[in-house]
Design an enzyme around this catalytic site. Structure first.
Site, PDB file in Angstrom:
ATOM      1  N   GLU A  43      -5.012 -21.126 -46.712  1.00  0.00           N
ATOM      2  CA  GLU A  43      -4.057 -22.158 -46.359  1.00  0.00           C
ATOM      3  C   GLU A  43      -4.550 -23.359 -47.238  1.00  0.00           C
ATOM      4  OE1 GLU A  43      -1.501 -22.902 -44.639  1.00  0.00           O
ATOM      5  OE2 GLU A  43      -1.301 -20.710 -44.173  1.00  0.00           O
ATOM      6  N   HIS A  45      -5.409 -23.145 -50.312  1.00  0.00           N
ATOM      7  CA  HIS A  45      -4.739 -23.221 -51.712  1.00  0.00           C
ATOM      8  C   HIS A  45      -2.941 -23.342 -51.333  1.00  0.00           C
ATOM      9  CE1 HIS A  45      -8.101 -20.336 -52.445  1.00  0.00           C
ATOM     10  NE2 HIS A  45      -8.159 -20.896 -53.302  1.00  0.00           N
ATOM     11  N   GLU A 156      -9.532 -31.859 -53.394  1.00  0.00           N
ATOM     12  CA  GLU A 156     -10.553 -32.745 -53.267  1.00  0.00           C
ATOM     13  C   GLU A 156     -11.972 -32.014 -52.566  1.00  0.00           C
ATOM     14  OE1 GLU A 156      -9.439 -35.920 -50.998  1.00  0.00           O
ATOM     15  OE2 GLU A 156      -8.062 -36.913 -52.315  1.00  0.00           O
TER      16      GLU A 156
END
Ligand code: AMP
Length: 286
Positions: A43, A45, A156
């Site tokens: 999820e 990605h 991030e």
């Protein structure tokens, strides 16, 4: 060499095929987003893909387990490879193009170019994986130059990598906007990662301590920004839970430089730690 299922994305195996297809995609000023991955899509990605569609008309996802960012003793061979199910997931999102080259396509005989990095690449991951960012920088540069996207989206989750790529793109005047996307987490806080598949059930339960430690350490630092003992306590807690800690570090969020005393610049708390043979990384603002 381009393959196409009945409804799914076109799968390009060579830079030449990819470029041909994208030339057609670009007509009429349509914007293209690139989401580079090593596959085994989760999820996290897919949230990058969603962001890509918010920023562009077409999204290209690359799936390439890049050999040059793994040291010989690392998990290149064991890294999960699930291309068919990855492509199904991307089809459901309406992704039109997958670039899934062979290692030979990316690194033909005679390949010999390297990138030397400084700034945000210094320290942290580089102290433990000295080969890593030079491998990442070369492959990301090749992907950006193959796709020539308007925008490329990076998580991030790999915060140091995101800053290294921003620096690379700025320094080499690459005409692409680099966009960071927040980390998606499991319900117990563990950052989603393809490597979580390596964890057995007991290690998976222990793994939640990584985020809990980051969150509690960041809360202590928020209450008292000078309370650097919070870092030692965080390390001890991780070790008691069964981790081997590579680092738990508080850095300047924009540069990753060690902090100046009494600075009020944004800070980032970053961790890398082993559970058995599995190395996990995570980070949050602090
Ligand atoms: P990887 O396949 O691990 O190389 O990751 C491909 C991209 O997905 C990188 O930009 C990662 O930072 C990003 N990514 C990995 N895990 C997550 C996550 N849990 N949430 C958001 N992005 C992620």
């Amino acid at each position: 060499m381009t393959e196409r299922g009945t409804t799914g994305p076109q799968i390009h195996r060579t830079v030449a095929d990819l470029r041909r297809a994208l030339a057609a995609e670009r007509t009429g000023g349509r914007r293209i987003a690139l989401v580079p991955t090593m596959g085994a899509l989760h999820e996290g990605h897919l949230s990058l893909v969603r962001k890509g569609f918010a920023l562009a008309d077409a999204v290209v996802v690359s799936i390439f387990v890049n050999p040059t960012q793994f040291a010989p003793h690392e998990d290149f061979d064991a890294y999960p490879r699930t291309e068919a199910s990855d492509v199904d997931k991307l089809a459901a999102f309406g992704v039109g193009h997958v670039f899934a080259p062979s290692a030979r396509e990316m690194y033909p005989d005679g390949f010999c170019t390297a990138v030397s990095l400084g700034g945000p690449a210094l320290g942290l991951e580089t102290d433990f994986r000295p080969h890593f960012f030079s491998g990442v920088a070369v492959v990301v540069a090749k992907l950006l130059l193959a796709v020539l996207p308007d925008v490329a989206v990076f998580g991030e989750k790999d915060y140091q990598q995101l800053l290294v790529i921003r620096q690379l793109v700025r320094d080499l005047n690459m005409p692409v906007e680099i966009v960071g996307a927040p980390t998606l987490r499991e319900t117990d806080g563990l950052a989603m990662s393809s490597r979580n598949a390596y964890l057995d059930p007991q290690a998976r339960r222990t793994a939640a301590t990584l985020y809990a430690t980051l969150a509690d350490t960041a809360a202590r630092l928020a209450a008292d920004p000078g309370d650097l003992a919070a870092l030692d306590d965080g390390c001890r807690r991780l070790e008691q839970a069964g981790f081997r800690v590579d680092y738990l570090a508080l850095r300047d969020a924009a540069t990753l430089a060690p902090l100046e005393a009494a600075s009020d610049r944004p800070r980032r708390l970053l961790v890398a730690a082993w559970l058995g043979q599995t190395r996990l990384i995570d980070n949050i603002p602090a």
